[in-house]
Scaffold this active site. Structure first.
Site, PDB file in Angstrom:
ATOM      1  N   SER A 101      37.591  61.014  20.877  1.00 18.54           N
ATOM      2  CA  SER A 101      37.878  59.584  20.813  1.00 18.54           C
ATOM      3  C   SER A 101      39.147  59.227  21.579  1.00 18.54           C
ATOM      4  CB  SER A 101      38.035  59.144  19.351  1.00 18.54           C
ATOM      5  OG  SER A 101      39.037  59.905  18.704  1.00 18.54           O
ATOM      6  N   HIS A 122      31.204  59.212  23.373  1.00 16.66           N
ATOM      7  CA  HIS A 122      31.946  58.913  22.155  1.00 16.66           C
ATOM      8  C   HIS A 122      31.127  58.063  21.201  1.00 16.66           C
ATOM      9  CE1 HIS A 122      35.393  56.654  20.023  1.00 16.66           C
ATOM     10  NE2 HIS A 122      35.074  57.753  19.350  1.00 16.66           N
ATOM     11  N   GLU A 134      30.230  55.168  23.868  1.00 17.72           N
ATOM     12  CA  GLU A 134      30.950  55.079  25.137  1.00 17.72           C
ATOM     13  C   GLU A 134      30.642  56.331  25.961  1.00 17.72           C
ATOM     14  OE1 GLU A 134      35.023  52.730  23.857  1.00 17.72           O
ATOM     15  OE2 GLU A 134      34.817  54.852  23.310  1.00 17.72           O
ATOM     16  N   ASN A 172      38.906  52.478  21.217  1.00 23.23           N
ATOM     17  CA  ASN A 172      40.120  52.999  20.580  1.00 23.23           C
ATOM     18  C   ASN A 172      41.396  52.528  21.256  1.00 23.23           C
ATOM     19  OD1 ASN A 172      39.176  54.310  18.316  1.00 23.23           O
ATOM     20  ND2 ASN A 172      38.721  56.188  19.413  1.00 23.23           N
TER      21      ASN A 172
END
Length: 275
Positions: A101, A122, A134, A172
């Site tokens: 992440s 991800h 992602e 993130n």
């Protein structure tokens, strides 16, 4: 998700230690049985899904696979050891995909010895419910490899978005500073755990508050993300390590996975604030 999609005839679930393998198997079976109990899948579909997964602690079982998705905790040294082994063992055409992440996909790609076959994929928690994945490419990723990974995400019923290898990718990079700010409010004594989370739920429309989410993700995961960012980007003001997160790590109060973090937990059921 890959097993349930039917996109693969066989999937290997590998853990280095039996206790972690057993725990992972239990969670997978629990998720499948929960869907079965709610009538979302049939008994035949549940059996078929679980039947496609081979659980093992033998890393050599991965040597002939087509696609590896790694989900080791956010510790670059642990990933380095794993990719060193996989890179020397797997067939040349195997694609490596990290579920990191926050860590550098480019750095791990070099560790594997096959950077052209390396991408990030991800997923988001809870994986069985969250649709987004992602897909991360580096300057070294073979475009055909990236396309295979991107299309694979769709094949297993998820929605793919593309991002270059930048800290935190899309979600993130926006989310972790938000969680950090909530923790910094606790450091300063600005507001309580409960009031912070309720405020973001009722005032910003969040499905869960930032401290609840941090517990769910894992406070160790949050810690390693922020630690990596602050080490590599010390001048970035958005990357700050809260004192309360350091304290939680020292005590081993890592959130849902340990039964205590900012909240008390009974399995996946959140209880009252822990402090």
């Amino acid at each position: 998700m890959a097993a349930a999609s039917g996109a693969h005839s066989s999937i290997i679930a590998y853990e280095a230690e039996q206790r972690f393998l057993d725990k992972g198997k239990e969670r997978i079976e629990g998720s499948v049985n929960k869907l079965l109990s709610k009538g979302k899948i049939t008994k035949e579909e549940a059996d078929s899904t679980l039947g496609r997964i081979n659980f093992t602690t033998d890393i050599t079982a991965l040597k002939d696979v087509d696609f590896v998705v790694e989900a080791v905790i956010e510790n670059i040294d642990l990933k380095k050891d794993l990719y060193g082994n996989l890179g020397s063992m797997c067939k040349p055409e195997t694609i490596f995909a990290s579920n990191t992440s926050s860590l550098s996909i480019t750095e791990m790609a070099h560790m594997s010895g096959r950077p052209e076959n390396f991408v990030g994929v991800h997923f988001f928690n809870p994986v069985q419910l969250m649709k987004l994945v992602e897909v991360i490419k580096t300057d070294l990723t073979d475009p055909a490899v990236f396309d295979k990974a991107y299309n694979w995400v769709g094949d297993i019923g998820k929605v793919a978005v593309s991002c270059r290898d930048t800290p935190g990718f899309i979600v993130n990079r926006l989310l972790i500073p938000n969680l950090t700010q909530a923790m910094l409010m606790l450091d300063r004594g600005d507001a309580s755990i409960n009031d912070i989370d309720i405020s973001m739920q009722l005032g910003a429309g969040y499905p869960m508050g930032p401290l609840h989410l941090a517990d769910y993700v894992g406070l160790d995961t949050c810690f390693y993300i922020i630690e990596g960012w602050t080490d590599k980007f010390p001048d970035e003001p958005a990357f700050v390590m809260p004192e309360i997160l350091k304290e939680k790590m020292k005590k081993g109060d890592l959130g849902r996975k340990t039964g205590k973090g900012f909240y008390l937990w009974d399995g996946d059921k959140r209880g009252d604030p822990a402090i």
